[in-house]
Scaffold this motif. Structure first.
Motif, PDB file in Angstrom:
ATOM      1  N   ALA A   1       0.582  -1.230  -0.113  1.00  0.00           N
ATOM      2  CA  ALA A   1       0.406   0.197  -0.424  1.00  0.00           C
ATOM      3  C   ALA A   1       1.126   1.513   0.108  1.00  0.00           C
ATOM      4  O   ALA A   1       0.302   2.092  -0.437  1.00  0.00           O
ATOM      5  CB  ALA A   1      -1.019  -0.224   1.371  1.00  0.00           C
TER       6      ALA A   1
ATOM      7  N   THR B   1      -3.489   4.319   6.460  1.00  0.00           N
ATOM      8  CA  THR B   1      -2.398   2.937   6.441  1.00  0.00           C
ATOM      9  C   THR B   1      -1.108   4.240   7.350  1.00  0.00           C
ATOM     10  O   THR B   1      -0.527   3.447   7.900  1.00  0.00           O
ATOM     11  CB  THR B   1      -1.912   2.675   4.738  1.00  0.00           C
ATOM     12  OG1 THR B   1      -3.489   2.301   4.437  1.00  0.00           O
ATOM     13  CG2 THR B   1      -1.246   1.253   5.315  1.00  0.00           C
TER      14      THR B   1
ATOM     15  N   ASP C   1      -0.958   6.514  -4.230  1.00  0.00           N
ATOM     16  CA  ASP C   1      -0.404   5.644  -4.736  1.00  0.00           C
ATOM     17  C   ASP C   1       0.507   5.845  -3.454  1.00  0.00           C
ATOM     18  O   ASP C   1       1.768   4.153  -4.191  1.00  0.00           O
ATOM     19  CB  ASP C   1      -0.165   5.424  -5.909  1.00  0.00           C
ATOM     20  CG  ASP C   1      -0.927   5.236  -6.869  1.00  0.00           C
ATOM     21  OD1 ASP C   1      -2.475   5.203  -7.029  1.00  0.00           O
ATOM     22  OD2 ASP C   1      -1.249   5.822  -8.180  1.00  0.00           O
TER      23      ASP C   1
ATOM     24  N   SER D   1      -8.947   8.477  -1.505  1.00  0.00           N
ATOM     25  CA  SER D   1      -8.953   7.213  -1.103  1.00  0.00           C
ATOM     26  C   SER D   1      -8.256   6.379  -1.907  1.00  0.00           C
ATOM     27  O   SER D   1      -8.306   6.461  -2.955  1.00  0.00           O
ATOM     28  CB  SER D   1     -10.468   6.863  -1.000  1.00  0.00           C
ATOM     29  OG  SER D   1     -11.674   6.360  -1.932  1.00  0.00           O
ATOM     30  N   GLY D   2      -7.741   5.274  -0.936  1.00  0.00           N
ATOM     31  CA  GLY D   2      -6.551   4.160  -1.451  1.00  0.00           C
ATOM     32  C   GLY D   2      -5.499   4.965  -1.252  1.00  0.00           C
ATOM     33  O   GLY D   2      -4.605   4.448  -1.551  1.00  0.00           O
ATOM     34  N   CYS D   3      -5.007   5.967  -1.126  1.00  0.00           N
ATOM     35  CA  CYS D   3      -3.604   6.674  -1.138  1.00  0.00           C
ATOM     36  C   CYS D   3      -2.572   6.027  -0.302  1.00  0.00           C
ATOM     37  O   CYS D   3      -0.817   6.914  -0.379  1.00  0.00           O
ATOM     38  CB  CYS D   3      -3.586   8.195  -1.846  1.00  0.00           C
ATOM     39  SG  CYS D   3      -3.812   9.250  -0.056  1.00  0.00           S
TER      40      CYS D   3
END
Lengths: 260, 318
Positions: free
Chosen positions: B19, B45, B208, B39-41
Protein backbone atom coordinates in the motif's frame (compact mmCIF):
# COMPACT_ATOMS: atom_id res chain seq x y z
CA UNK A 1 -63.85 -7.68 11.96
CA UNK A 2 -62.56 -7.89 8.42
CA UNK A 3 -62.18 -11.40 6.96
CA UNK A 4 -58.38 -11.13 6.94
CA UNK A 5 -58.23 -10.24 10.61
CA UNK A 6 -60.67 -13.06 11.42
CA UNK A 7 -58.25 -15.46 9.72
CA UNK A 8 -55.29 -13.93 11.57
CA UNK A 9 -57.15 -14.20 14.85
CA UNK A 10 -58.00 -17.84 14.19
CA UNK A 11 -54.38 -18.70 13.35
CA UNK A 12 -53.03 -16.93 16.42
CA UNK A 13 -55.67 -18.60 18.57
CA UNK A 14 -54.88 -22.08 17.24
CA UNK A 15 -51.15 -21.47 17.66
CA UNK A 16 -51.64 -20.53 21.28
CA UNK A 17 -53.91 -23.53 21.89
CA UNK A 18 -51.30 -25.91 20.48
CA UNK A 19 -48.42 -24.23 22.29
CA UNK A 20 -50.02 -23.75 25.67
CA UNK A 21 -52.69 -26.49 25.54
CA UNK A 22 -50.40 -29.42 26.36
CA UNK A 23 -48.92 -27.45 29.23
CA UNK A 24 -52.35 -26.88 30.73
CA UNK A 25 -53.26 -30.55 30.28
CA UNK A 26 -50.10 -31.56 32.16
CA UNK A 27 -50.68 -29.10 34.98
CA UNK A 28 -54.22 -30.34 35.46
CA UNK A 29 -53.17 -33.99 35.23
CA UNK A 30 -50.50 -33.36 37.86
CA UNK A 31 -53.03 -31.80 40.20
CA UNK A 32 -55.14 -34.94 40.28
CA UNK A 33 -56.12 -36.56 43.57
CA UNK A 34 -56.37 -39.98 41.92
CA UNK A 35 -53.60 -42.51 41.34
CA UNK A 36 -53.52 -42.59 37.55
CA UNK A 37 -52.16 -40.20 34.97
CA UNK A 38 -55.42 -39.02 33.50
CA UNK A 39 -57.12 -36.00 31.98
CA UNK A 40 -59.44 -34.54 33.12
CA UNK A 41 -58.09 -34.94 36.67
CA UNK A 42 -59.89 -37.00 39.24
CA UNK A 43 -60.27 -34.38 42.03
CA UNK A 44 -57.57 -31.86 42.97
CA UNK A 45 -54.55 -32.21 45.25
CA UNK A 46 -50.87 -31.36 45.51
CA UNK A 47 -49.84 -34.85 46.64
CA UNK A 48 -47.98 -35.72 43.41
CA UNK A 49 -45.89 -32.57 43.63
CA UNK A 50 -44.87 -33.68 47.11
CA UNK A 51 -44.23 -37.24 45.92
CA UNK A 52 -41.71 -35.97 43.32
CA UNK A 53 -39.34 -34.89 46.08
CA UNK A 54 -39.41 -38.28 47.74
CA UNK A 55 -38.29 -40.25 44.70
CA UNK A 56 -34.59 -40.98 45.27
CA UNK A 57 -33.68 -41.48 41.57
CA UNK A 58 -35.23 -38.11 40.63
CA UNK A 59 -33.04 -36.38 43.18
CA UNK A 60 -29.91 -38.02 41.82
CA UNK A 61 -30.73 -37.45 38.16
CA UNK A 62 -31.74 -33.85 38.86
CA UNK A 63 -28.27 -33.15 40.25
CA UNK A 64 -26.65 -34.92 37.31
CA UNK A 65 -28.68 -32.84 34.87
CA UNK A 66 -27.93 -29.67 36.82
CA UNK A 67 -24.21 -30.49 36.84
CA UNK A 68 -24.19 -31.19 33.08
CA UNK A 69 -26.17 -28.05 32.25
CA UNK A 70 -24.02 -25.71 34.38
CA UNK A 71 -20.56 -27.13 33.75
CA UNK A 72 -21.25 -28.27 30.18
CA UNK A 73 -22.34 -24.72 29.35
CA UNK A 74 -19.36 -23.17 31.12
CA UNK A 75 -17.01 -25.48 29.20
CA UNK A 76 -18.73 -24.61 25.93
CA UNK A 77 -18.29 -20.91 26.74
CA UNK A 78 -14.63 -21.29 27.67
CA UNK A 79 -14.01 -22.90 24.27
CA UNK A 80 -16.66 -20.94 22.38
CA UNK A 81 -15.88 -17.34 23.37
CA UNK A 82 -12.27 -17.41 22.10
CA UNK A 83 -13.46 -19.27 18.98
CA UNK A 84 -16.14 -16.64 18.37
CA UNK A 85 -13.57 -13.89 18.92
CA UNK A 86 -11.18 -15.44 16.40
CA UNK A 87 -13.95 -15.90 13.84
CA UNK A 88 -15.28 -12.37 14.28
CA UNK A 89 -11.96 -10.51 14.43
CA UNK A 90 -9.35 -12.34 12.42
CA UNK A 91 -9.25 -13.33 8.83
CA UNK A 92 -8.41 -16.92 9.71
CA UNK A 93 -8.08 -19.46 6.91
CA UNK A 94 -10.97 -21.90 6.83
CA UNK A 95 -13.22 -19.78 9.05
CA UNK A 96 -16.22 -21.08 7.11
CA UNK A 97 -15.21 -24.69 7.72
CA UNK A 98 -14.70 -23.99 11.42
CA UNK A 99 -18.12 -22.40 11.69
CA UNK A 100 -19.65 -25.42 9.96
CA UNK A 101 -17.80 -27.87 12.20
CA UNK A 102 -18.93 -25.95 15.25
CA UNK A 103 -22.52 -26.04 14.02
CA UNK A 104 -22.51 -29.76 13.20
CA UNK A 105 -23.98 -30.86 16.55
CA UNK A 106 -27.06 -28.88 15.48
CA UNK A 107 -27.28 -30.69 12.17
CA UNK A 108 -26.39 -34.28 13.05
CA UNK A 109 -29.35 -36.02 14.75
CA UNK A 110 -28.78 -36.47 18.47
CA UNK A 111 -29.62 -40.18 18.29
CA UNK A 112 -26.64 -40.72 16.02
CA UNK A 113 -24.32 -38.63 18.22
CA UNK A 114 -25.39 -40.63 21.27
CA UNK A 115 -25.04 -44.00 19.56
CA UNK A 116 -21.65 -43.10 18.09
CA UNK A 117 -20.30 -41.91 21.45
CA UNK A 118 -21.48 -45.11 23.13
CA UNK A 119 -20.22 -47.46 20.42
CA UNK A 120 -16.88 -45.80 19.64
CA UNK A 121 -15.94 -43.93 22.81
CA UNK A 122 -17.48 -45.57 25.86
CA UNK A 123 -17.38 -49.25 24.86
CA UNK A 124 -13.87 -49.56 23.37
CA UNK A 125 -11.99 -47.07 25.60
CA UNK A 126 -13.71 -47.56 28.91
CA UNK A 127 -14.55 -43.84 29.07
CA UNK A 128 -17.08 -43.42 31.87
CA UNK A 129 -20.69 -42.68 30.98
CA UNK A 130 -20.53 -39.49 33.01
CA UNK A 131 -17.46 -38.23 31.12
CA UNK A 132 -19.09 -39.05 27.78
CA UNK A 133 -22.29 -37.26 28.82
CA UNK A 134 -20.28 -34.23 29.86
CA UNK A 135 -18.40 -34.17 26.54
CA UNK A 136 -21.59 -34.62 24.53
CA UNK A 137 -23.44 -31.85 26.36
CA UNK A 138 -20.54 -29.40 26.06
CA UNK A 139 -20.33 -30.14 22.33
CA UNK A 140 -24.08 -29.69 21.87
CA UNK A 141 -24.03 -26.30 23.56
CA UNK A 142 -20.94 -25.06 21.71
CA UNK A 143 -22.83 -23.99 18.55
CA UNK A 144 -25.15 -21.78 20.59
CA UNK A 145 -22.22 -20.27 22.48
CA UNK A 146 -20.28 -19.49 19.31
CA UNK A 147 -23.26 -18.15 17.42
CA UNK A 148 -24.67 -15.88 20.12
CA UNK A 149 -21.28 -14.51 21.14
CA UNK A 150 -20.22 -13.96 17.52
CA UNK A 151 -23.29 -11.86 16.85
CA UNK A 152 -22.71 -9.70 19.90
CA UNK A 153 -19.03 -9.28 18.92
CA UNK A 154 -20.10 -8.12 15.49
CA UNK A 155 -22.00 -5.27 17.14
CA UNK A 156 -18.82 -4.02 18.78
CA UNK A 157 -16.56 -1.97 16.52
CA UNK A 158 -12.97 -3.12 16.14
CA UNK A 159 -11.60 0.39 16.57
CA UNK A 160 -12.88 0.44 20.15
CA UNK A 161 -10.31 -2.27 20.90
CA UNK A 162 -7.64 -0.36 19.00
CA UNK A 163 -8.41 2.72 21.07
CA UNK A 164 -7.85 0.65 24.22
CA UNK A 165 -4.49 -0.58 22.87
CA UNK A 166 -3.33 2.96 22.18
CA UNK A 167 -4.49 4.13 25.61
CA UNK A 168 -2.23 1.59 27.31
CA UNK A 169 -3.88 -1.85 27.28
CA UNK A 170 -2.27 -5.09 26.23
CA UNK A 171 -4.21 -7.31 23.80
CA UNK A 172 -5.48 -9.43 26.66
CA UNK A 173 -6.15 -6.33 28.76
CA UNK A 174 -8.28 -4.82 26.01
CA UNK A 175 -10.30 -8.02 25.83
CA UNK A 176 -11.12 -7.99 29.52
CA UNK A 177 -11.53 -4.23 29.93
CA UNK A 178 -13.35 -3.37 26.73
CA UNK A 179 -14.57 -6.41 24.80
CA UNK A 180 -15.86 -8.52 27.68
CA UNK A 181 -18.00 -5.81 29.35
CA UNK A 182 -19.65 -5.14 25.99
CA UNK A 183 -20.47 -8.77 25.16
CA UNK A 184 -21.44 -9.75 28.71
CA UNK A 185 -25.12 -9.74 27.76
CA UNK A 186 -24.43 -12.05 24.82
CA UNK A 187 -22.42 -14.42 27.00
CA UNK A 188 -25.18 -14.58 29.60
CA UNK A 189 -27.75 -15.19 26.86
CA UNK A 190 -25.59 -18.01 25.50
CA UNK A 191 -25.35 -19.43 29.00
CA UNK A 192 -29.12 -19.51 29.45
CA UNK A 193 -29.72 -20.96 26.01
CA UNK A 194 -27.06 -23.60 26.62
CA UNK A 195 -28.41 -24.41 30.06
CA UNK A 196 -31.96 -24.95 28.84
CA UNK A 197 -30.77 -26.94 25.81
CA UNK A 198 -28.68 -29.24 27.97
CA UNK A 199 -31.30 -29.65 30.64
CA UNK A 200 -33.98 -30.68 28.14
CA UNK A 201 -31.68 -32.88 26.04
CA UNK A 202 -33.10 -36.37 25.36
CA UNK A 203 -31.75 -38.14 22.23
CA UNK A 204 -28.02 -38.02 23.04
CA UNK A 205 -28.50 -38.74 26.73
CA UNK A 206 -30.73 -41.70 25.87
CA UNK A 207 -27.75 -43.80 24.83
CA UNK A 208 -25.47 -42.47 27.52
CA UNK A 209 -27.04 -43.86 30.62
CA UNK A 210 -25.89 -46.55 32.96
CA UNK A 211 -26.34 -47.75 36.49
CA UNK A 212 -27.00 -44.73 38.66
CA UNK A 213 -26.09 -42.30 35.86
CA UNK A 214 -29.10 -40.86 34.09
CA UNK A 215 -30.11 -37.35 33.20
CA UNK A 216 -33.46 -36.22 34.53
CA UNK A 217 -35.45 -36.51 31.27
CA UNK A 218 -34.17 -40.07 30.75
CA UNK A 219 -34.94 -40.93 34.33
CA UNK A 220 -38.48 -39.67 33.81
CA UNK A 221 -38.87 -41.93 30.78
CA UNK A 222 -37.56 -44.92 32.74
CA UNK A 223 -39.85 -44.10 35.66
CA UNK A 224 -42.88 -44.00 33.38
CA UNK A 225 -42.08 -47.44 32.01
CA UNK A 226 -42.44 -48.98 35.44
CA UNK A 227 -44.72 -46.65 37.35
CA UNK A 228 -47.55 -44.94 35.54
CA UNK A 229 -48.46 -42.36 38.18
CA UNK A 230 -48.95 -38.58 37.92
CA UNK A 231 -45.63 -37.70 39.65
CA UNK A 232 -43.98 -37.45 36.19
CA UNK A 233 -46.53 -34.85 35.19
CA UNK A 234 -45.87 -32.97 38.41
CA UNK A 235 -42.13 -33.06 37.75
CA UNK A 236 -42.68 -31.87 34.16
CA UNK A 237 -44.65 -28.92 35.58
CA UNK A 238 -41.86 -28.01 37.97
CA UNK A 239 -39.27 -28.13 35.16
CA UNK A 240 -41.42 -26.05 32.83
CA UNK A 241 -41.91 -23.47 35.57
CA UNK A 242 -38.13 -23.38 36.12
CA UNK A 243 -37.44 -22.84 32.39
CA UNK A 244 -40.09 -20.16 32.05
CA UNK A 245 -38.77 -18.46 35.19
CA UNK A 246 -35.20 -18.37 33.87
CA UNK A 247 -36.23 -17.00 30.48
CA UNK A 248 -38.58 -14.48 32.07
CA UNK A 249 -35.86 -13.16 34.37
CA UNK A 250 -33.38 -13.04 31.51
CA UNK A 251 -35.79 -11.12 29.31
CA UNK A 252 -36.68 -8.79 32.15
CA UNK A 253 -33.13 -7.90 33.12
CA UNK A 254 -31.16 -8.43 29.91
CA UNK A 255 -33.51 -8.16 26.97
CA UNK A 256 -32.63 -11.79 26.22
CA UNK A 257 -34.50 -11.82 22.89
CA UNK A 258 -32.04 -9.29 21.45
CA UNK A 259 -29.32 -11.93 21.44
CA UNK A 260 -31.11 -15.04 20.23
CA UNK B 1 17.81 14.34 11.64
CA UNK B 2 16.21 16.77 14.00
CA UNK B 3 12.63 15.99 13.06
CA UNK B 4 10.35 15.21 16.00
CA UNK B 5 8.55 12.52 14.05
CA UNK B 6 10.47 10.91 11.25
CA UNK B 7 9.32 8.24 8.85
CA UNK B 8 12.13 6.66 6.90
CA UNK B 9 11.72 4.34 3.89
CA UNK B 10 8.54 2.96 5.40
CA UNK B 11 6.97 0.09 3.44
CA UNK B 12 3.48 -1.02 4.42
CA UNK B 13 1.63 -3.95 2.92
CA UNK B 14 -1.60 -5.87 3.29
CA UNK B 15 -0.49 -9.42 2.59
CA UNK B 16 1.31 -9.19 -0.74
CA UNK B 17 -0.30 -5.91 -1.74
CA UNK B 18 2.04 -3.02 -1.05
CA UNK B 19 0.00 0.00 0.00
CA UNK B 20 2.90 2.32 0.80
CA UNK B 21 6.36 1.77 -0.76
CA UNK B 22 9.42 3.36 0.91
CA UNK B 23 7.73 6.48 2.24
CA UNK B 24 9.91 9.09 3.96
CA UNK B 25 8.96 12.38 5.60
CA UNK B 26 9.67 14.38 8.73
CA UNK B 27 7.59 16.55 11.04
CA UNK B 28 8.85 19.28 13.35
CA UNK B 29 7.86 19.52 17.02
CA UNK B 30 4.52 21.24 17.51
CA UNK B 31 3.66 21.18 13.84
CA UNK B 32 0.14 20.49 12.60
CA UNK B 33 0.35 18.60 9.36
CA UNK B 34 -2.17 17.04 7.00
CA UNK B 35 -1.73 13.81 5.10
CA UNK B 36 -3.92 14.58 2.12
CA UNK B 37 -4.98 12.39 -0.75
CA UNK B 38 -7.80 10.47 -2.40
CA UNK B 39 -9.06 7.28 -0.77
CA UNK B 40 -6.62 4.42 -1.22
CA UNK B 41 -3.57 6.70 -1.34
CA UNK B 42 -2.09 5.16 1.80
CA UNK B 43 -2.63 8.09 4.17
CA UNK B 44 -4.71 6.17 6.72
CA UNK B 45 -2.41 3.17 6.50
CA UNK B 46 0.55 5.45 7.24
CA UNK B 47 -1.24 6.95 10.24
CA UNK B 48 -2.10 3.49 11.58
CA UNK B 49 1.55 2.49 11.27
CA UNK B 50 2.61 5.54 13.28
CA UNK B 51 0.05 4.59 15.95
CA UNK B 52 1.37 1.01 15.99
CA UNK B 53 -1.84 -0.61 14.76
CA UNK B 54 -0.03 -1.92 11.72
CA UNK B 55 3.40 -3.52 11.52
CA UNK B 56 5.59 -2.19 8.70
CA UNK B 57 7.28 -4.55 6.26
CA UNK B 58 10.40 -2.44 6.41
CA UNK B 59 11.60 1.04 7.28
CA UNK B 60 11.63 2.93 10.56
CA UNK B 61 9.40 5.31 12.48
CA UNK B 62 10.97 7.57 15.11
CA UNK B 63 9.19 9.73 17.64
CA UNK B 64 11.27 12.20 19.62
CA UNK B 65 14.47 10.39 18.70
CA UNK B 66 13.23 6.95 19.77
CA UNK B 67 12.76 4.13 17.28
CA UNK B 68 9.16 3.00 17.80
CA UNK B 69 8.80 0.87 14.66
CA UNK B 70 8.25 -2.41 16.52
CA UNK B 71 6.91 -0.96 19.75
CA UNK B 72 3.41 -1.84 21.05
CA UNK B 73 0.85 0.97 20.54
CA UNK B 74 0.55 1.44 24.29
CA UNK B 75 4.24 2.36 24.64
CA UNK B 76 4.47 4.92 21.84
CA UNK B 77 2.96 7.91 23.64
CA UNK B 78 0.65 8.71 20.76
CA UNK B 79 -3.04 9.57 20.81
CA UNK B 80 -5.49 8.71 18.07
CA UNK B 81 -8.89 10.26 17.47
CA UNK B 82 -10.72 7.74 15.31
CA UNK B 83 -13.06 8.80 12.55
CA UNK B 84 -15.83 6.89 14.32
CA UNK B 85 -14.54 8.24 17.70
CA UNK B 86 -14.33 4.66 19.09
CA UNK B 87 -15.61 5.57 22.54
CA UNK B 88 -16.15 2.74 25.02
CA UNK B 89 -19.92 2.26 24.95
CA UNK B 90 -20.10 0.68 28.42
CA UNK B 91 -18.39 3.61 30.16
CA UNK B 92 -19.47 7.13 31.01
CA UNK B 93 -17.84 10.21 29.53
CA UNK B 94 -15.71 10.57 32.67
CA UNK B 95 -14.61 6.93 32.62
CA UNK B 96 -13.77 7.14 28.93
CA UNK B 97 -11.49 10.10 29.49
CA UNK B 98 -10.01 8.52 32.62
CA UNK B 99 -9.22 5.22 30.85
CA UNK B 100 -5.68 6.04 29.72
CA UNK B 101 -4.79 7.66 33.05
CA UNK B 102 -6.00 4.61 34.95
CA UNK B 103 -3.92 2.33 32.73
CA UNK B 104 -0.89 4.46 33.60
CA UNK B 105 -1.88 4.54 37.29
CA UNK B 106 -1.51 8.31 37.10
CA UNK B 107 -2.09 10.54 40.14
CA UNK B 108 -4.89 13.14 40.36
CA UNK B 109 -7.08 11.38 37.83
CA UNK B 110 -10.26 13.22 38.81
CA UNK B 111 -8.75 16.68 38.41
CA UNK B 112 -7.02 15.83 35.15
CA UNK B 113 -10.15 14.31 33.61
CA UNK B 114 -12.27 17.30 34.63
CA UNK B 115 -9.66 19.68 33.22
CA UNK B 116 -9.64 17.68 29.99
CA UNK B 117 -13.42 17.81 29.74
CA UNK B 118 -13.33 21.53 30.52
CA UNK B 119 -10.94 22.14 27.63
CA UNK B 120 -13.41 20.63 25.16
CA UNK B 121 -16.45 22.25 26.81
CA UNK B 122 -18.00 19.05 28.17
CA UNK B 123 -17.57 19.51 31.91
CA UNK B 124 -21.28 19.03 32.54
CA UNK B 125 -21.41 15.77 30.61
CA UNK B 126 -19.05 13.75 32.83
CA UNK B 127 -21.69 11.29 34.01
CA UNK B 128 -23.45 10.73 30.71
CA UNK B 129 -23.13 7.52 28.74
CA UNK B 130 -21.40 8.10 25.43
CA UNK B 131 -24.03 6.64 23.06
CA UNK B 132 -26.40 9.40 24.28
CA UNK B 133 -24.14 12.17 22.95
CA UNK B 134 -24.23 13.82 19.52
CA UNK B 135 -21.49 13.08 16.99
CA UNK B 136 -19.72 16.36 17.68
CA UNK B 137 -19.79 15.77 21.44
CA UNK B 138 -18.50 12.22 21.02
CA UNK B 139 -15.62 13.54 18.97
CA UNK B 140 -14.70 16.01 21.71
CA UNK B 141 -14.80 13.23 24.32
CA UNK B 142 -12.50 11.22 22.08
CA UNK B 143 -10.20 14.22 21.77
CA UNK B 144 -10.13 14.75 25.53
CA UNK B 145 -9.49 11.04 26.10
CA UNK B 146 -6.45 11.19 23.83
CA UNK B 147 -5.12 14.45 25.23
CA UNK B 148 -5.30 13.85 29.00
CA UNK B 149 -2.47 11.31 28.79
CA UNK B 150 -0.30 14.05 27.22
CA UNK B 151 0.81 12.18 24.11
CA UNK B 152 3.85 13.30 22.15
CA UNK B 153 1.93 13.00 18.90
CA UNK B 154 -1.80 13.33 18.34
CA UNK B 155 -3.19 11.56 15.28
CA UNK B 156 -6.62 12.43 13.91
CA UNK B 157 -8.51 10.46 11.27
CA UNK B 158 -10.73 12.72 9.12
CA UNK B 159 -11.45 15.00 12.10
CA UNK B 160 -13.81 17.37 10.29
CA UNK B 161 -15.51 15.22 7.69
CA UNK B 162 -18.41 13.96 9.83
CA UNK B 163 -19.32 17.45 11.04
CA UNK B 164 -21.66 20.01 9.57
CA UNK B 165 -20.30 23.40 8.48
CA UNK B 166 -20.84 25.18 11.79
CA UNK B 167 -19.33 22.40 13.93
CA UNK B 168 -16.47 22.14 11.49
CA UNK B 169 -15.42 25.71 12.15
CA UNK B 170 -15.81 25.16 15.90
CA UNK B 171 -13.68 21.97 15.87
CA UNK B 172 -11.10 23.72 13.72
CA UNK B 173 -10.74 26.38 16.41
CA UNK B 174 -10.63 23.78 19.19
CA UNK B 175 -7.78 21.98 17.42
CA UNK B 176 -5.81 25.16 16.70
CA UNK B 177 -6.30 26.15 20.32
CA UNK B 178 -4.98 22.78 21.55
CA UNK B 179 -1.95 23.17 19.30
CA UNK B 180 -1.26 26.59 20.77
CA UNK B 181 -1.82 25.62 24.42
CA UNK B 182 -0.22 22.17 24.59
CA UNK B 183 2.28 22.37 21.75
CA UNK B 184 1.44 18.79 20.83
CA UNK B 185 2.54 17.62 17.39
CA UNK B 186 -0.53 16.77 15.33
CA UNK B 187 -0.95 14.71 12.20
CA UNK B 188 -4.33 14.44 10.58
CA UNK B 189 -5.57 12.50 7.63
CA UNK B 190 -8.08 13.88 5.16
CA UNK B 191 -9.27 13.50 1.58
CA UNK B 192 -10.65 17.03 1.50
CA UNK B 193 -8.28 19.76 0.31
CA UNK B 194 -10.34 22.50 1.96
CA UNK B 195 -10.02 20.74 5.35
CA UNK B 196 -6.28 20.42 4.87
CA UNK B 197 -5.91 24.08 3.87
CA UNK B 198 -8.05 25.31 6.74
CA UNK B 199 -6.26 23.41 9.48
CA UNK B 200 -2.74 22.40 8.54
CA UNK B 201 0.51 24.32 8.78
CA UNK B 202 1.94 21.97 6.24
CA UNK B 203 0.37 19.53 3.77
CA UNK B 204 1.75 16.22 2.53
CA UNK B 205 -0.11 15.30 -0.64
CA UNK B 206 -0.11 11.57 -1.36
CA UNK B 207 -1.03 9.35 -4.28
CA UNK B 208 -0.60 5.57 -4.55
CA UNK B 209 1.46 5.44 -1.37
CA UNK B 210 3.92 8.09 -2.54
CA UNK B 211 4.34 11.74 -1.71
CA UNK B 212 3.40 13.87 -4.69
CA UNK B 213 4.30 17.18 -3.09
CA UNK B 214 4.61 18.60 0.38
CA UNK B 215 4.88 22.15 1.62
CA UNK B 216 3.18 24.99 3.45
CA UNK B 217 -0.57 25.12 2.92
CA UNK B 218 -0.45 28.42 1.01
CA UNK B 219 2.40 27.24 -1.17
CA UNK B 220 0.54 24.05 -2.09
CA UNK B 221 -2.55 26.06 -2.94
CA UNK B 222 -0.85 28.63 -5.11
CA UNK B 223 1.99 26.62 -6.63
CA UNK B 224 1.22 22.97 -7.29
CA UNK B 225 4.00 21.32 -9.21
CA UNK B 226 2.31 18.37 -10.91
CA UNK B 227 -0.89 17.76 -12.84
CA UNK B 228 -2.20 15.64 -9.94
CA UNK B 229 -1.49 18.33 -7.35
CA UNK B 230 -2.92 21.07 -9.56
CA UNK B 231 -6.06 19.04 -10.16
CA UNK B 232 -6.42 18.30 -6.43
CA UNK B 233 -6.18 21.97 -5.49
CA UNK B 234 -8.76 23.16 -7.97
CA UNK B 235 -6.79 24.06 -11.08
CA UNK B 236 -9.42 22.67 -13.37
CA UNK B 237 -7.91 23.82 -16.65
CA UNK B 238 -4.63 22.13 -17.54
CA UNK B 239 -3.35 22.70 -21.07
CA UNK B 240 -0.04 22.39 -22.92
CA UNK B 241 1.76 25.72 -23.27
CA UNK B 242 3.52 26.99 -26.40
CA UNK B 243 6.87 25.55 -25.29
CA UNK B 244 5.36 22.08 -24.74
CA UNK B 245 5.20 22.40 -20.91
CA UNK B 246 1.93 22.24 -18.96
CA UNK B 247 0.05 25.30 -17.74
CA UNK B 248 -2.77 25.27 -15.18
CA UNK B 249 -5.51 27.82 -14.46
CA UNK B 250 -8.18 28.00 -11.82
CA UNK B 251 -11.68 28.71 -13.25
CA UNK B 252 -11.40 32.21 -11.72
CA UNK B 253 -8.25 32.91 -13.77
CA UNK B 254 -10.07 32.42 -17.08
CA UNK B 255 -11.35 35.66 -18.61
CA UNK B 256 -14.78 35.31 -20.27
CA UNK B 257 -16.41 37.64 -22.79
CA UNK B 258 -13.32 38.61 -24.75
CA UNK B 259 -10.13 36.97 -26.01
CA UNK B 260 -8.54 34.95 -28.79
CA UNK B 261 -10.50 31.70 -28.22
CA UNK B 262 -14.14 30.85 -28.76
CA UNK B 263 -16.41 28.19 -27.33
CA UNK B 264 -20.02 27.26 -26.53
CA UNK B 265 -21.51 27.33 -23.05
CA UNK B 266 -22.57 23.80 -22.14
CA UNK B 267 -23.59 24.24 -18.53
CA UNK B 268 -23.44 26.50 -15.50
CA UNK B 269 -23.25 25.99 -11.77
CA UNK B 270 -24.00 28.76 -9.31
CA UNK B 271 -21.61 28.85 -6.38
CA UNK B 272 -22.73 31.95 -4.48
CA UNK B 273 -19.99 34.47 -5.25
CA UNK B 274 -19.29 32.99 -8.65
CA UNK B 275 -21.00 31.37 -11.60
CA UNK B 276 -18.85 28.65 -13.12
CA UNK B 277 -19.39 27.82 -16.80
CA UNK B 278 -18.41 24.68 -18.64
CA UNK B 279 -17.36 25.68 -22.16
CA UNK B 280 -16.80 23.37 -25.14
CA UNK B 281 -14.00 24.73 -27.31
CA UNK B 282 -11.27 23.72 -29.77
CA UNK B 283 -8.94 23.48 -26.71
CA UNK B 284 -11.24 20.94 -25.05
CA UNK B 285 -13.48 21.51 -22.05
CA UNK B 286 -12.75 24.78 -20.25
CA UNK B 287 -14.15 25.82 -16.87
CA UNK B 288 -14.40 29.55 -16.29
CA UNK B 289 -15.89 31.53 -13.40
CA UNK B 290 -17.42 34.95 -13.47
CA UNK B 291 -18.51 37.08 -10.50
CA UNK B 292 -22.18 36.49 -9.83
CA UNK B 293 -22.99 40.22 -10.10
CA UNK B 294 -22.02 40.37 -13.76
CA UNK B 295 -24.46 39.52 -16.61
CA UNK B 296 -24.90 35.77 -17.06
CA UNK B 297 -24.36 33.73 -20.22
CA UNK B 298 -27.07 31.41 -21.50
CA UNK B 299 -26.71 27.75 -22.32
CA UNK B 300 -25.66 27.19 -25.97
CA UNK B 301 -24.42 30.76 -26.24
CA UNK B 302 -21.11 31.38 -28.06
CA UNK B 303 -18.53 33.05 -25.86
CA UNK B 304 -15.01 34.36 -26.41
CA UNK B 305 -12.42 33.76 -23.72
CA UNK B 306 -8.78 34.27 -22.83
CA UNK B 307 -6.29 32.10 -20.94
CA UNK B 308 -3.94 34.77 -19.57
CA UNK B 309 -0.46 33.28 -19.38
CA UNK B 310 0.45 35.60 -16.52
CA UNK B 311 -2.20 33.96 -14.33
CA UNK B 312 -1.14 30.39 -15.13
CA UNK B 313 0.90 28.07 -12.95
CA UNK B 314 3.61 26.24 -14.79
CA UNK B 315 3.69 22.52 -13.91
CA UNK B 316 6.93 20.58 -13.80
CA UNK B 317 5.66 17.10 -14.41
CA UNK B 318 2.67 15.38 -15.95
Amino acid sequence: MKPSSTATGTIIGLTLVFLIGPFIVIILAALTAGNNLAFPPDGLSLKWFIKVFTVESFRISFFISMFLAVFGTLTALIVGVPAAYAIARYDIPGAGAIQLAVSSPLIVPGIIVGLALLRYLVIPTGFTIMAALFLAHAALILPYAVRVVTSSLQNLRVDVEEAALILGCSRLGSFFRVVFPNIRGGILAAFILGFVTSFNQVPVSLFLSGPGVRTLPIDMLAYMETTYDPSVAALACLLAIMSVGIVFLAERFLGFSRYV
Amino acid sequence: MSDFVSVDKLTLAYGDTVAVPELSFGIGKGELIALLGPSGCGKTTTMRAIAGLMTPKSGTIRIDGRDVTRLAPSLREVGLVFQSYALFPHLTVFENVAFGLKMRKAPNIRERVMAGLESVGLRDFANRLTPDLSGGQQQRVSLARSLVVEPKVLLLDEPLSNLDARLRLEMQMVLKDIQKKTGVTMIFVTHDQSEALALADRIVLMKDGRIVQSGLAEEMYSAPRSRFAADFFGFENILPGRDGGLLAWRPTAIRLGDGPHEGTIRGMSFGGDYRTYVIDSALGEIKGSVRAGLPAFGEGEKVRFDLPEGEAVRLEAA
